[in-house]
Scaffold this motif. Structure first.
Motif, PDB file in Angstrom:
ATOM      1  N   SER A  82      38.622 -35.555   9.278  1.00  0.00           N
ATOM      2  CA  SER A  82      38.172 -34.285   8.712  1.00  0.00           C
ATOM      3  C   SER A  82      38.623 -33.079   9.518  1.00  0.00           C
ATOM      4  O   SER A  82      38.839 -33.160  10.727  1.00  0.00           O
ATOM      5  CB  SER A  82      36.639 -34.288   8.622  1.00  0.00           C
ATOM      6  N   MET A  83      38.726 -31.938   8.822  1.00  0.00           N
ATOM      7  CA  MET A  83      39.020 -30.676   9.493  1.00  0.00           C
ATOM      8  C   MET A  83      37.805 -30.167  10.269  1.00  0.00           C
ATOM      9  O   MET A  83      37.919 -29.300  11.120  1.00  0.00           O
ATOM     10  CB  MET A  83      39.427 -29.619   8.461  1.00  0.00           C
ATOM     11  N   HIS A  84      36.621 -30.721   9.978  1.00  0.00           N
ATOM     12  CA  HIS A  84      35.386 -30.265  10.611  1.00  0.00           C
ATOM     13  C   HIS A  84      35.222 -30.930  11.977  1.00  0.00           C
ATOM     14  O   HIS A  84      34.869 -32.103  12.069  1.00  0.00           O
ATOM     15  CB  HIS A  84      34.180 -30.590   9.731  1.00  0.00           C
ATOM     16  N   ASN A  85      35.482 -30.165  13.028  1.00  0.00           N
ATOM     17  CA  ASN A  85      35.346 -30.690  14.389  1.00  0.00           C
ATOM     18  C   ASN A  85      33.936 -30.376  14.886  1.00  0.00           C
ATOM     19  O   ASN A  85      33.740 -29.661  15.858  1.00  0.00           O
ATOM     20  CB  ASN A  85      36.402 -30.051  15.293  1.00  0.00           C
ATOM     21  N   SER A  86      32.961 -30.934  14.178  1.00  0.00           N
ATOM     22  CA  SER A  86      31.564 -30.588  14.411  1.00  0.00           C
ATOM     23  C   SER A  86      30.729 -31.846  14.588  1.00  0.00           C
ATOM     24  O   SER A  86      30.781 -32.749  13.744  1.00  0.00           O
ATOM     25  CB  SER A  86      31.030 -29.777  13.221  1.00  0.00           C
ATOM     26  N   PRO A  87      29.937 -31.928  15.653  1.00  0.00           N
ATOM     27  CA  PRO A  87      29.085 -33.108  15.840  1.00  0.00           C
ATOM     28  C   PRO A  87      28.038 -33.240  14.743  1.00  0.00           C
ATOM     29  O   PRO A  87      27.644 -34.351  14.388  1.00  0.00           O
ATOM     30  CB  PRO A  87      28.436 -32.867  17.208  1.00  0.00           C
ATOM     31  N   GLN A  88      27.601 -32.106  14.174  1.00  0.00           N
ATOM     32  CA  GLN A  88      26.598 -32.170  13.113  1.00  0.00           C
ATOM     33  C   GLN A  88      27.180 -32.796  11.843  1.00  0.00           C
ATOM     34  O   GLN A  88      26.549 -33.637  11.197  1.00  0.00           O
ATOM     35  CB  GLN A  88      26.046 -30.772  12.810  1.00  0.00           C
ATOM     36  N   VAL A  89      28.408 -32.383  11.483  1.00  0.00           N
ATOM     37  CA  VAL A  89      29.055 -32.953  10.301  1.00  0.00           C
ATOM     38  C   VAL A  89      29.356 -34.435  10.539  1.00  0.00           C
ATOM     39  O   VAL A  89      29.174 -35.273   9.655  1.00  0.00           O
ATOM     40  CB  VAL A  89      30.349 -32.185   9.961  1.00  0.00           C
ATOM     41  N   ALA A  90      29.803 -34.755  11.750  1.00  0.00           N
ATOM     42  CA  ALA A  90      30.082 -36.153  12.085  1.00  0.00           C
ATOM     43  C   ALA A  90      28.824 -37.003  11.949  1.00  0.00           C
ATOM     44  O   ALA A  90      28.854 -38.106  11.386  1.00  0.00           O
ATOM     45  CB  ALA A  90      30.639 -36.254  13.502  1.00  0.00           C
ATOM     46  N   MET A  91      27.703 -36.488  12.437  1.00  0.00           N
ATOM     47  CA  MET A  91      26.451 -37.236  12.357  1.00  0.00           C
ATOM     48  C   MET A  91      26.027 -37.450  10.908  1.00  0.00           C
ATOM     49  O   MET A  91      25.544 -38.529  10.535  1.00  0.00           O
ATOM     50  CB  MET A  91      25.348 -36.495  13.116  1.00  0.00           C
ATOM     51  N   GLN A  92      26.238 -36.435  10.069  1.00  0.00           N
ATOM     52  CA  GLN A  92      25.912 -36.586   8.648  1.00  0.00           C
ATOM     53  C   GLN A  92      26.746 -37.692   8.009  1.00  0.00           C
ATOM     54  O   GLN A  92      26.232 -38.503   7.235  1.00  0.00           O
ATOM     55  CB  GLN A  92      26.168 -35.270   7.916  1.00  0.00           C
ATOM     56  N   ALA A  93      28.037 -37.709   8.327  1.00  0.00           N
ATOM     57  CA  ALA A  93      28.923 -38.729   7.762  1.00  0.00           C
ATOM     58  C   ALA A  93      28.496 -40.124   8.199  1.00  0.00           C
ATOM     59  O   ALA A  93      28.471 -41.066   7.398  1.00  0.00           O
ATOM     60  CB  ALA A  93      30.367 -38.456   8.189  1.00  0.00           C
ATOM     61  N   LEU A  94      28.134 -40.263   9.463  1.00  0.00           N
ATOM     62  CA  LEU A  94      27.723 -41.567   9.981  1.00  0.00           C
ATOM     63  C   LEU A  94      26.397 -42.007   9.367  1.00  0.00           C
ATOM     64  O   LEU A  94      26.224 -43.175   9.010  1.00  0.00           O
ATOM     65  CB  LEU A  94      27.610 -41.510  11.505  1.00  0.00           C
ATOM     66  N   LYS A  95      25.460 -41.075   9.229  1.00  0.00           N
ATOM     67  CA  LYS A  95      24.169 -41.415   8.626  1.00  0.00           C
ATOM     68  C   LYS A  95      24.338 -41.832   7.169  1.00  0.00           C
ATOM     69  O   LYS A  95      23.588 -42.668   6.658  1.00  0.00           O
ATOM     70  CB  LYS A  95      23.213 -40.227   8.724  1.00  0.00           C
ATOM     71  N   LEU A 158      22.433 -27.629   0.705  1.00  0.00           N
ATOM     72  CA  LEU A 158      22.874 -29.016   0.843  1.00  0.00           C
ATOM     73  C   LEU A 158      24.367 -29.155   0.565  1.00  0.00           C
ATOM     74  O   LEU A 158      25.055 -29.953   1.206  1.00  0.00           O
ATOM     75  CB  LEU A 158      22.073 -29.920  -0.095  1.00  0.00           C
ATOM     76  N   MET A 159      24.876 -28.378  -0.380  1.00  0.00           N
ATOM     77  CA  MET A 159      26.313 -28.416  -0.669  1.00  0.00           C
ATOM     78  C   MET A 159      27.112 -27.885   0.520  1.00  0.00           C
ATOM     79  O   MET A 159      28.164 -28.428   0.873  1.00  0.00           O
ATOM     80  CB  MET A 159      26.616 -27.611  -1.935  1.00  0.00           C
ATOM     81  N   LEU A 160      26.616 -26.846   1.164  1.00  0.00           N
ATOM     82  CA  LEU A 160      27.279 -26.292   2.344  1.00  0.00           C
ATOM     83  C   LEU A 160      27.300 -27.309   3.481  1.00  0.00           C
ATOM     84  O   LEU A 160      28.326 -27.513   4.138  1.00  0.00           O
ATOM     85  CB  LEU A 160      26.570 -25.017   2.802  1.00  0.00           C
ATOM     86  N   THR A 161      26.179 -27.961   3.711  1.00  0.00           N
ATOM     87  CA  THR A 161      26.113 -28.931   4.806  1.00  0.00           C
ATOM     88  C   THR A 161      26.848 -30.218   4.466  1.00  0.00           C
ATOM     89  O   THR A 161      27.105 -31.037   5.345  1.00  0.00           O
ATOM     90  CB  THR A 161      24.646 -29.260   5.161  1.00  0.00           C
ATOM     91  N   ASN A 162      27.198 -30.370   3.195  1.00  0.00           N
ATOM     92  CA  ASN A 162      27.974 -31.529   2.763  1.00  0.00           C
ATOM     93  C   ASN A 162      29.472 -31.285   2.920  1.00  0.00           C
ATOM     94  O   ASN A 162      30.293 -32.103   2.532  1.00  0.00           O
ATOM     95  CB  ASN A 162      27.641 -31.851   1.303  1.00  0.00           C
ATOM     96  N   ARG A 201      22.484 -28.737  11.537  1.00  0.00           N
ATOM     97  CA  ARG A 201      21.551 -29.345  12.488  1.00  0.00           C
ATOM     98  C   ARG A 201      20.137 -29.394  11.898  1.00  0.00           C
ATOM     99  O   ARG A 201      19.429 -30.398  12.021  1.00  0.00           O
ATOM    100  CB  ARG A 201      21.554 -28.556  13.800  1.00  0.00           C
ATOM    101  N   TYR A 202      19.733 -28.311  11.239  1.00  0.00           N
ATOM    102  CA  TYR A 202      18.412 -28.248  10.605  1.00  0.00           C
ATOM    103  C   TYR A 202      18.281 -29.344   9.540  1.00  0.00           C
ATOM    104  O   TYR A 202      17.259 -30.039   9.456  1.00  0.00           O
ATOM    105  CB  TYR A 202      18.215 -26.868   9.973  1.00  0.00           C
ATOM    106  N   THR A 203      19.323 -29.498   8.731  1.00  0.00           N
ATOM    107  CA  THR A 203      19.311 -30.503   7.665  1.00  0.00           C
ATOM    108  C   THR A 203      19.144 -31.906   8.236  1.00  0.00           C
ATOM    109  O   THR A 203      18.403 -32.734   7.691  1.00  0.00           O
ATOM    110  CB  THR A 203      20.616 -30.425   6.852  1.00  0.00           C
ATOM    111  N   LEU A 204      19.827 -32.176   9.344  1.00  0.00           N
ATOM    112  CA  LEU A 204      19.712 -33.484   9.980  1.00  0.00           C
ATOM    113  C   LEU A 204      18.326 -33.687  10.584  1.00  0.00           C
ATOM    114  O   LEU A 204      17.719 -34.750  10.440  1.00  0.00           O
ATOM    115  CB  LEU A 204      20.777 -33.625  11.073  1.00  0.00           C
ATOM    116  N   GLN A 205      17.826 -32.655  11.256  1.00  0.00           N
ATOM    117  CA  GLN A 205      16.530 -32.771  11.921  1.00  0.00           C
ATOM    118  C   GLN A 205      15.399 -33.020  10.933  1.00  0.00           C
ATOM    119  O   GLN A 205      14.447 -33.744  11.225  1.00  0.00           O
ATOM    120  CB  GLN A 205      16.252 -31.501  12.734  1.00  0.00           C
TER     121      GLN A 205
END
Length: 210
Positions: A82-95, A158-162, A201-205
């Motif tokens: 992904s172009m998103h170099n973000s730990p939050q996006v990575a965590m969402q994908a893994l979850k 949710l669409m933004l965080t997706n 981060r809020y969405t994950l928490q």
């Protein structure tokens, strides 16, 4: 031999990846897809060992697509590129069910290593993201305020965080870019957040994807 399916909406990215993989004796590209619908079609028609998946594509994509793929094929090996170099996006994908996550800014050797590990059923996170995720896990929890969001605001949040962008959301919801941007601003204000990273981060928490 590791058989690959490449899913990315940019032809130039798919072509570049195919050139890289053509030089590896143990990798073979069996097919490619440019959007979520094509990925689902390939799931039925193409035999492959690993799906190399972009997070942001037209139509169904990101967390929604990963969740759907995992439900339809529980043993599927999925590596997000992904172009998103973000730990939050990575965590969402893994979850959601991805086996690994690596940014497009990575070195070729790291990508090849990730593919070979995920194809064997192992997990893989780009080292720089893994380090950030450790620190993120200790970040303070944002107070729950999402009850203040309207239905449309929550949908857009949710669409933004997706991983969807303003333009893509506007097209999917048949509203203007300005309206999407206004909703985004209101979401951040109501949740007392300052950035998209904070929103992810809020969405994950608060587990808002479920």
């Amino acid at each position: 031999m590791i058989r690959l399916l490449i899913a990315d909406d940019h032809a130039i990215v798919r072509d570049g990846l195919k050139q890289i993989f053509a030089q590896e004796s143990d990798l073979e590209v069996m097919g490619e897809a440019a959007d979520g619908r094509e990925v689902l079609d390939c799931l039925r028609k193409v035999s492959f060992d690993l799906l190399l998946l972009d997070m942001s594509m037209p139509g169904t994509s990101g967390v929604e697509l990963i969740t759907l793929l995992r439900a339809r094929q529980p043993n599927l090996n999925m590596l997000v590129l992904s172009m998103h170099n973000s730990p939050q996006v990575a965590m969402q994908a893994l979850k959601a069910g991805a086996n690994g996550y690596i940014p497009k800014s990575c070195e070729t050797e790291l990508l090849l290593s990730a593919i070979r590990k995920v194809a064997l059923g192992h997990g893989f996170i780009a080292p720089e993201l893994a380090e950030k995720m450790v620190f993120d896990a200790t970040a303070p929890v944002h107070p729950a305020r999402h009850g203040e969001l309207s239905g449309r605001e929550r949908e857009i949040a949710l669409m933004l965080t997706n991983g969807m962008g303003v333009k893509e959301i506007a097209q999917q919801l048949a509203i203007s870019h300005k309206t999407v941007s206004t909703h985004k601003r209101r979401v951040l204000e109501k949740l007392n957040l300052s950035s998209l990273a904070d929103l992810i981060r809020y969405t994950l928490q608060h587990d808002l994807q479920n």
